[in-house]
Enzyme design. Structure first.
Site, PDB file in Angstrom:
ATOM      1  N   GLY A  11      56.585  29.328  62.119  1.00 13.73           N
ATOM      2  CA  GLY A  11      56.883  28.068  62.801  1.00 13.73           C
ATOM      3  C   GLY A  11      56.155  27.962  64.134  1.00 13.73           C
ATOM      4  O   GLY A  11      55.800  26.863  64.576  1.00 13.73           O
ATOM      5  N   GLU A  51      52.820  26.762  63.297  1.00  7.24           N
ATOM      6  CA  GLU A  51      52.897  25.334  62.957  1.00  7.24           C
ATOM      7  C   GLU A  51      53.010  24.481  64.220  1.00  7.24           C
ATOM      8  O   GLU A  51      52.401  23.423  64.330  1.00  7.24           O
ATOM      9  CB  GLU A  51      54.084  25.074  62.022  1.00  7.24           C
ATOM     10  CG  GLU A  51      53.832  25.623  60.626  1.00  7.24           C
ATOM     11  CD  GLU A  51      55.027  25.503  59.703  1.00  7.24           C
ATOM     12  OE1 GLU A  51      56.099  26.033  60.069  1.00  7.24           O
ATOM     13  OE2 GLU A  51      54.906  24.878  58.644  1.00  7.24           O
ATOM     14  N   ALA A 110      60.122  30.960  63.190  1.00  9.30           N
ATOM     15  CA  ALA A 110      61.412  30.264  63.132  1.00  9.30           C
ATOM     16  C   ALA A 110      62.553  31.277  63.177  1.00  9.30           C
ATOM     17  O   ALA A 110      62.379  32.443  62.876  1.00  9.30           O
ATOM     18  CB  ALA A 110      61.490  29.448  61.856  1.00  9.30           C
TER      19      ALA A 110
END
Lengths: 258, 257
Positions: free
Chosen positions: A109, A112, A66
């Site tokens: 992220g 994910e 992220a």
């Protein structure tokens, strides 16, 4: 024309490709980018010409995580009001197969996002990691949940606590990815698998995904009942008649996706 | 840029000289790091199609500099932090790497030579698994490579008895690929590297990759990786050049692409 800022999309022979397009930032994910990915996916999910969705990244890495700058100054109240993770919930509602083609760094992220895919193909040398712990936080977009459901509590805790890098071989061993291919052939091999899925009877593929997802969340008995309904439902399809007739007549089936 | 090594790229060949001749090119942490960085640079340098590692002065490399060893040191951590990353960088490189062993290669110096793809040795060269003499085990990937090169029994003998292997014996054992007379050393090392630098570089890399798979994968999985590697090789300009040259009855000129 590309109407997205951080991704690029294309469609070729029933296969939609979404490419993360911030290669100089190793495709680090900002909020707008995540929104663009999910919006593109939902559009492809509704598009009759699309049978399979491929998700990959431009450049050497799938995604290094992220965008830290974006959230550095956030507080609990601003995060609650922003509700950024609502976009992530939408990935779970996509009905068509999502194939992830990953390489290089698949961190935070980015990991994910990879876990939102149904199948994952990784280049030799791909590394996965949840480094959030090292920044005094933790995954917030499903990392602790999806990883645990995939690999079990023991390995999930080890990887989430240490933030260590996980090799493609280890990821394969623990069922995080489906296969490892030569980096030069990542897209070629992914498209081959995508084409194979695109040629399967569409409704079967769709309801198999729907049922398998229930297996993850439902108790066995409830899941069995759910599966049964989907099985019955397929007998309303033309492809079921075609598939079974072709089998009996010893010929190749010609599926319509209906 | 480097202090413990010399690194030059010339005519498609990266020359990496361990450069602590007064210490027989013994490893210190900085030299581990510099070898790693140089190999990485050569890996990504598109001009480079062959890498040669050799030693300044009379030794190739005498292993760990014992002046840097103290009694409280965690030997395992030294390997994880310094030697491991260097050896891994060498293993990841898909270009051909030649150890031009000009003198003694002892301890981790022996390991460094073992991690290379070719070992060409001068009459002055020797190999010595010296670890046992200080009560340690061969490290930096030493036994991993040694057992593949000379087999279990000989690897065990060389490691436990810790006897010096002469250049001639090294060739006989399959430890070294070629013995070069002293007076022809520079010339023949250059010729060896120059030849490698004109071969189809991508195919060399794919052969290296496949050989690793040959020891790591099941046969079924190996055949799948082999198919992928051949698909990649089949797409290279060098493959087309090879075919054309054959048809036209001329020598191929490979670009490495």
């Amino acid at each position: 024309m590309n109407r997205f800022e951080f991704i690029e999309t294309s469609l070729k022979r029933n296969i939609a490709v979404i490419e993360l397009n911030r290669p100089r930032q190793l495709n680090s994910l900002n909020r707008k980018m995540v929104n663009e990915i999910v919006v593109a996916m939902e559009e492809f999910d509704r598009d009759e010409n699309v049978r399979v969705i491929v998700l990959t990244g431009k450049g050497r890495s799938f995604s290094a995580g992220a965008d830290i700058d974006e959230m550095m100054d956030d507080n609990p109240v601003s995060l609650e009001q922003l509700n950024q993770f609502a976009d992530w919930d939408r990935f779970a509602l996509i009905k068509k197969p999502i194939l992830g083609a990953v390489k290089g760094f698949v961190f935070g992220g980015g990991f994910e996002l990879a876990l939102c895919c149904d199948l994952l193909i990784a280049s030799i040398g791909t590394e996965f990691s949840f480094p959030e712990v090292g920044l005094g936080v933790m995954p917030g977009a499903g990392g602790t949940q999806r990883l645990t459901k995939l690999v079990g509590r023991t390995k999930a805790l080890e990887w989430l606590w240490t933030g260590e890098r996980i090799s493609a071989e280890t990821a394969l061993k623990h069922g995080v990815i489906n296969k490892i291919v030569a980096p030069e052939l990542l897209m070629e091999e992914t498209m081959k698998l995508a084409e194979r899925l695109a040629n399967q009877p569409l409704l079967s593929v769709r309801l198999i995904k729907d049922s398998v997802n229930k297996a993850v969340d439902y108790p066995l008995y409830e899941g069995m009942q759910y599966e049964r309904k989907n099985f019955y439902l397929l007998f309303a399809s033309q492809d079921q008649k075609e598939g079974m007739n072709a089998f009996v007549e010893k010929r190749k089936p010609n599926y319509k996706g209906k | 840029m480097f202090e413990t090594i010399r690194y030059d790229v010339k005519d498609g060949i990266a020359w990496l000289y361990l450069n602590r001749p007064d210490k027989l090119n013994a490893f210190i942490a900085q030299m581990n790091r510099e070898v790693k960085d140089a190999i990485k640079a050569a890996t990504f340098d598109e001009q480079v199609r062959c890498i040669v590692i050799s030693g300044e002065g009379r030794a190739f490399c005498s292993g760990q500099d014992l002046a840097e060893v103290d009694e409280n040191m965690d030997h395992g951590q030294v390997l994880r932090d310094h030697y491991g990353p260097m050896i891994k960088q060498i293993r990841q490189c898909e270009k051909p790497i030649v150890a031009a062993v000009n003198g003694v290669a002892a301890g981790a110096g022996f390991s460094l030579a073992l991690a290379c793809d070719f070992r060409i040795v001068s009459e002055r060269a020797s190999f010595l698994n010296a670890f046992i003499h200080v009560g340690l085990i061969p490290d930096s990937g030493n036994l991993y490579y040694l057992t593949k090169l000379v087999g279990h029994a000989k690897a065990l003998e060389l490691s436990i008895l810790g006897e010096k292997v002469s250049a001639t014996d090294a060739v006989a054992l399959g430890l070294a690929n070629r013995l070069i007379p002293l007076d022809l050393w520079d010339e023949e090392v250059s010729a060896f590297a120059a030849n490698l630098s004109t071969l189809p570089t991508k195919a060399i890399g794919l052969i290296k990759r496949s050989l690793k798979f040959a020891t790591e994968l099941t046969f079924e999985d190996y055949l799948e990786q082999e198919a992928q590697a051949q698909r990649i090789a089949g797409l290279t300009i060098d493959h087309r050049e090879g075919i054309h040259a054959f048809m036209e009855k001329r020598k191929p000129v490979f670009s490495g692409q």
